[in-house]
Design an enzyme around this catalytic site. Sequence first.
Site, short mmCIF file in Angstrom:
data_model
loop_
_atom_site.label_atom_id
_atom_site.label_comp_id
_atom_site.label_asym_id
_atom_site.label_seq_id
_atom_site.Cartn_x
_atom_site.Cartn_y
_atom_site.Cartn_z
N CYS A 107 32.12 -1.10 8.78
CA CYS A 107 32.77 -2.16 8.01
C CYS A 107 31.71 -3.17 7.60
O CYS A 107 30.88 -3.55 8.41
CB CYS A 107 33.84 -2.83 8.88
SG CYS A 107 34.61 -4.26 8.10
N GLU A 150 41.07 -1.09 4.34
CA GLU A 150 41.22 -2.29 3.51
C GLU A 150 42.60 -2.93 3.72
O GLU A 150 42.72 -4.15 3.77
CB GLU A 150 40.99 -1.97 2.03
CG GLU A 150 39.61 -1.41 1.69
CD GLU A 150 38.46 -2.11 2.35
OE1 GLU A 150 38.52 -3.33 2.58
OE2 GLU A 150 37.48 -1.43 2.69
N HIS A 153 42.54 -4.91 6.75
CA HIS A 153 41.94 -6.23 6.53
C HIS A 153 43.00 -7.23 6.03
O HIS A 153 42.97 -8.40 6.42
CB HIS A 153 40.83 -6.16 5.49
CG HIS A 153 39.49 -5.75 6.05
ND1 HIS A 153 38.84 -6.47 7.02
CD2 HIS A 153 38.69 -4.70 5.76
CE1 HIS A 153 37.69 -5.87 7.31
NE2 HIS A 153 37.57 -4.80 6.56
ZN LIG Z 1 36.03 -3.39 6.51
#
Ligand SMILES: [Zn+2]
Length: 169
Positions: A107, A150, A153
């Site tokens: 990441c 994603e 996130h």
């Molecule tokens: Zn990431």
Amino acid sequence: MTIRPIISYPQFEHILKDMAIAVQMVDPDLPQIVQDLKDTLLATANGVGLAAPQIGILKRIFVLRKDYIKDDLAEDSELLQAQAEVLVFINPKIVTRKGIVHEEEGCLSIPGTCVKIERAKVIKVRARDAHGEQFYEKFKGLAARAVQQEIDHLNGILIIDHHGGVKEC
Ligand SMILES: [Zn+2]
């Protein structure tokens, strides 16, 4: 063109672990956020995807670099035909999941760390593009894992929250 700093864990844990809010398509900041995400992703050495919280914006948007994931899209994908280096996903939602894979992921917000994570193997996603058009798209392989990271996130979840095998990479 604006390349924004990518915020990292643990310094910016309070932002990275927060929940991003849904985007209003009339948000006057939206075009700039999309452009900054594109510019910032393309400026990374090998980033596959980047979510708005990683540049400090708690809104539900992420981008993927098309040339890294184009083999993981369906052959008749509309996204493949789009003349864009970077694919934009606004208010994304995974609508179906099939199969399970365990692969190592890195990441951009946790440099030098890889975690073995269980993910769905194939996913179908609903999202809006940068023009506000809704689309559905099926992903497998690296693309499927990148989309799942994603979307994590956007929900304040980092790769280290998956409690897989962590190692340096
Ligand atoms: Zn990431």
